[in-house]
Write a protein that holds these residues in place. Structure first.
Motif, mmCIF file in Angstrom:
data_model
loop_
_atom_site.group_PDB
_atom_site.id
_atom_site.type_symbol
_atom_site.label_atom_id
_atom_site.label_comp_id
_atom_site.label_asym_id
_atom_site.label_seq_id
_atom_site.Cartn_x
_atom_site.Cartn_y
_atom_site.Cartn_z
ATOM 1 N N LYS A 1 0.787 -1.223 0.000
ATOM 2 C CA LYS A 1 0.000 0.000 0.000
ATOM 3 C C LYS A 1 0.823 1.279 0.000
ATOM 4 C CE LYS A 1 -4.312 -1.450 0.264
ATOM 5 N NZ LYS A 1 -5.357 -1.008 -0.683
ATOM 6 N N GLY A 2 2.138 1.152 0.051
ATOM 7 C CA GLY A 2 2.972 2.335 0.148
ATOM 8 C C GLY A 2 3.083 3.093 -1.162
ATOM 9 N N ASP A 3 3.599 4.317 -1.089
ATOM 10 C CA ASP A 3 3.885 5.079 -2.296
ATOM 11 C C ASP A 3 5.094 4.466 -2.983
ATOM 12 O OD1 ASP A 3 6.338 6.316 -1.127
ATOM 13 O OD2 ASP A 3 4.909 7.352 0.158
ATOM 14 N N ALA A 4 5.477 5.036 -4.116
ATOM 15 C CA ALA A 4 6.578 4.457 -4.897
ATOM 16 C C ALA A 4 7.873 4.389 -4.096
ATOM 17 C CB ALA A 4 6.787 5.262 -6.182
ATOM 18 N N GLY A 5 8.112 5.402 -3.252
ATOM 19 C CA GLY A 5 9.327 5.413 -2.449
ATOM 20 C C GLY A 5 9.357 4.293 -1.430
ATOM 21 N N LEU A 6 8.241 4.057 -0.762
ATOM 22 C CA LEU A 6 8.186 2.989 0.237
ATOM 23 C C LEU A 6 8.243 1.613 -0.428
ATOM 24 C CD1 LEU A 6 5.583 4.432 2.763
ATOM 25 C CD2 LEU A 6 8.075 4.412 2.940
ATOM 26 N N LYS A 7 7.659 1.498 -1.596
ATOM 27 C CA LYS A 7 7.775 0.235 -2.321
ATOM 28 C C LYS A 7 9.229 -0.014 -2.719
ATOM 29 C CE LYS A 7 3.053 0.128 -4.082
ATOM 30 N NZ LYS A 7 2.152 0.286 -5.257
ATOM 31 N N PRO B 1 16.520 7.192 -1.911
ATOM 32 C CA PRO B 1 15.789 6.163 -2.658
ATOM 33 C C PRO B 1 14.295 6.136 -2.313
ATOM 34 C CG PRO B 1 17.801 5.276 -1.703
ATOM 35 C CD PRO B 1 17.602 6.619 -1.086
ATOM 36 N N ILE B 2 13.917 6.837 -1.242
ATOM 37 C CA ILE B 2 12.542 6.769 -0.737
ATOM 38 C C ILE B 2 11.770 8.052 -0.979
ATOM 39 C CG2 ILE B 2 11.154 6.369 1.343
ATOM 40 C CD1 ILE B 2 13.614 4.910 2.481
ATOM 41 N N THR B 3 12.457 9.198 -0.901
ATOM 42 C CA THR B 3 11.781 10.488 -0.885
ATOM 43 C C THR B 3 12.559 11.541 -1.663
ATOM 44 O OG1 THR B 3 11.159 9.952 1.407
ATOM 45 C CG2 THR B 3 10.665 12.175 0.642
ATOM 46 N N LEU B 4 11.826 12.442 -2.300
ATOM 47 C CA LEU B 4 12.390 13.684 -2.810
ATOM 48 C C LEU B 4 11.690 14.795 -2.033
ATOM 49 C CD1 LEU B 4 12.767 14.715 -6.574
ATOM 50 C CD2 LEU B 4 12.545 16.327 -4.685
ATOM 51 N N ARG B 5 12.452 15.513 -1.230
ATOM 52 C CA ARG B 5 11.859 16.554 -0.389
ATOM 53 C C ARG B 5 12.442 17.911 -0.745
ATOM 54 N NH1 ARG B 5 13.531 16.802 5.691
ATOM 55 N NH2 ARG B 5 13.747 19.059 5.751
ATOM 56 N N GLU C 1 11.121 14.345 -17.008
ATOM 57 C CA GLU C 1 10.233 13.546 -16.157
ATOM 58 C C GLU C 1 9.814 14.368 -14.944
ATOM 59 O OE1 GLU C 1 12.384 9.241 -17.106
ATOM 60 O OE2 GLU C 1 12.972 10.424 -15.363
ATOM 61 N N MET C 2 8.526 14.327 -14.621
ATOM 62 C CA MET C 2 8.015 15.079 -13.482
ATOM 63 C C MET C 2 7.813 14.158 -12.287
ATOM 64 S SD MET C 2 4.608 17.512 -13.194
ATOM 65 C CE MET C 2 3.433 16.139 -13.131
ATOM 66 N N ALA C 3 8.293 14.562 -11.129
ATOM 67 C CA ALA C 3 8.111 13.790 -9.897
ATOM 68 C C ALA C 3 6.649 13.868 -9.452
ATOM 69 C CB ALA C 3 9.026 14.310 -8.808
ATOM 70 N N GLN C 4 6.148 12.770 -8.929
ATOM 71 C CA GLN C 4 4.769 12.724 -8.461
ATOM 72 C C GLN C 4 4.675 13.271 -7.039
ATOM 73 O OE1 GLN C 4 2.105 11.803 -10.460
ATOM 74 N NE2 GLN C 4 3.764 11.893 -11.970
ATOM 75 N N ALA C 5 3.850 14.287 -6.859
ATOM 76 C CA ALA C 5 3.701 14.912 -5.542
ATOM 77 C C ALA C 5 2.980 13.974 -4.587
ATOM 78 C CB ALA C 5 2.934 16.217 -5.666
ATOM 79 N N MET C 6 3.430 13.954 -3.327
ATOM 80 C CA MET C 6 2.788 13.149 -2.292
ATOM 81 C C MET C 6 2.071 14.009 -1.271
ATOM 82 S SD MET C 6 5.396 10.004 -1.501
ATOM 83 C CE MET C 6 6.712 11.016 -0.834
ATOM 84 N N MET D 1 6.796 16.961 -0.324
ATOM 85 C CA MET D 1 7.260 15.588 -0.499
ATOM 86 C C MET D 1 6.834 15.077 -1.875
ATOM 87 S SD MET D 1 8.762 14.385 2.337
ATOM 88 C CE MET D 1 8.838 14.709 4.108
ATOM 89 N N PHE D 2 7.792 14.465 -2.582
ATOM 90 C CA PHE D 2 7.536 13.867 -3.882
ATOM 91 C C PHE D 2 8.054 12.439 -3.894
ATOM 92 C CE2 PHE D 2 7.708 18.381 -4.554
ATOM 93 C CZ PHE D 2 6.794 18.653 -5.566
ATOM 94 N N GLU D 3 7.493 11.617 -4.780
ATOM 95 C CA GLU D 3 8.060 10.301 -4.990
ATOM 96 C C GLU D 3 9.403 10.471 -5.698
ATOM 97 O OE1 GLU D 3 5.287 7.863 -7.098
ATOM 98 O OE2 GLU D 3 3.888 7.744 -5.401
ATOM 99 N N PRO D 4 10.378 9.623 -5.384
ATOM 100 C CA PRO D 4 11.716 9.792 -5.979
ATOM 101 C C PRO D 4 11.718 9.431 -7.457
ATOM 102 C CG PRO D 4 11.608 7.751 -4.749
ATOM 103 C CD PRO D 4 10.304 8.449 -4.499
#
Length: 381
Positions: A106-112, A286-290, A323-328, A345-348
């Motif tokens: 169920k996690g976002d792309a970063g947690l996966k 690898p998990i987050t783009l902040r 490529e555009m980062a997906q906002a979380m 916070m964005f997906e990496p």
């Protein structure tokens, strides 16, 4: 392929003696535990501690963790206990809920990504009162956020969805004359006994399940509160208003390897006639783009307040490949009358970019209006 077929195929051939009996016990438990359950596509709304961070995710509802217990309790005498898992067993277990963590389901792309790259640490913190247990399992910390799996279970087996727990707290708080009567928060956090002034969110179908992904994030007004050591002891106090009881959990937290984290420092100032904008910090893991962005009103400027400007501004983050980062999600707040800060916070990105491009914009009805004078480029060294 059915769950039953996966388990049959996954049976390790080196479990001797009672292998067939073990398989039958596993399958019987799976049939019993999954009877009447169906995978249903649902929208998953994030519950946040503060306004301004809200998002929707999609995913299939996951079955009870007891499925894994049913399997592992039998297999553990053979394959798991021996320290070996054959490829077919690993593949089958990876399709089951919970194995690999709720992050992978169920996690976002970063947690996966954290789950698939082995960056998630196991945790076994729990506290029980009046027949109810809160527990923490699976934790990952990358410097930008701390994520973990929070579960609430009851000895009667009802295991109510987590939203009943959150709603009970807010009902108790609204009925109280002061916040102090409810111990000042549904969730509170300490690092090495120092109180953390942070935000948090709960994600993953809290309206349907008794487990969720709990994420601790920096408060943009108190970013220094998130300057934590690479290893520390995290304490969590949880208020259960249904029981009028506080639960306390302690667990060790360790940051992922430093070579996996890239930090970009403050950018040049970009300006409009009303305010200045500075990208204070970009953090890539690898998990987050902040991204932390600060706005400062110019002296004598008229029109909108800095809060109104800050609340209306939105941001996209792109790499040099288009490529555009997906906002979380984001958190924003004014500081005094002239300053505003926002932490986003964005997906990496799937690969480390050579450059990061921040594109601020506003909305004009249904149309985005980009502000090229504020566009900022930072190069990844």
């Amino acid at each position: 392929m059915t769950l039953e077929t996966l388990i049959r195929q996954a049976k390790p051939n080196y479990i001797r003696g009672d292998a067939e009996q073990a398989e039958q016990i596993i399958l019987e438990n799976v049939r019993r535990l999954t009877a009447g359950q169906a995978d249903v596509e649902r929208g998953s709304e994030v519950f946040s501690s503060k306004q301004g961070i809200k998002r929707l995710t999609r995913g299939k509802s996951w079955r009870s963790a007891l499925i894994i217990a049913a399997c592992v309790s039998v297999i553990g005498l053979g394959a798991v206990a021996s320290g070996f898992v054959v490829p077919t067993m690993a593949s089958a277990l990876s399709h089951l809920p919970i194995v690999g963590g709720l992050f992978s389901q169920k996690g976002d792309a970063g947690l996966k990504a954290a789950s698939s790259q082995g960056l998630v640490s196991e945790a076994a913190a729990s506290d029980t009162h009046k027949g109810v247990t809160f527990s923490i399992s699976d934790v990952v910390y990358d410097g930008a956020r701390i994520s973990m799996v929070l579960t609430r279970t009851s000895e009667d087996g009802k295991n109510e969805p987590l939203d009943k727990w959150t709603k009970a707290y807010f009902h108790e708080r609204s009925a109280s004359r002061s916040e102090s009567e409810t111990n000042a928060g549904l969730l509170q956090f300490w690092a090495d006994q120092q109180k953390l002034n942070v935000g948090w969110s709960l994600a993953s179908d809290i309206g349907y399940h008794h487990s969720a992904i709990l994420t601790i994030e920096p408060d943009p007004v108190n970013l220094e509160s998130f300057h934590l050591p690479d290893e520390f002891q995290l304490a969590i106090q949880i208020r259960d208003s249904k029981l009028k009881q506080d639960f306390k959990l302690d667990l060790p937290v360790k940051k992922i390897a430093a070579e996996k984290v890239i930090v970009l420092s403050e950018s040049d100032i970009k300006s409009t006639t009303q305010f200045d904008m500075t990208v204070k910090r970009i953090e890539l893991t690898p998990i987050t783009l902040r991204a932390d962005i600060a706005l400062t009103a110019k002296e004598g400027s008229e029109g909108e307040t800095i809060k109104e400007i800050g609340d209306s501004l939105q941001y996209e983050i792109w790499n040099e490949r288009g490529e555009m980062a997906q906002a979380m999600g984001y958190r924003g707040s004014e500081i005094g009358d002239s300053d505003y800060v926002r932490s986003l916070m964005f997906e990496p990105f799937t690969e480390i970019p050579q450059s990061i491009i921040i594109k601020p914009y506003t909305w004009d009805g249904k149309n985005k209006v980009y502000l090229p004078e504020l566009e900022t480029v930072l190069f990844v060294k």
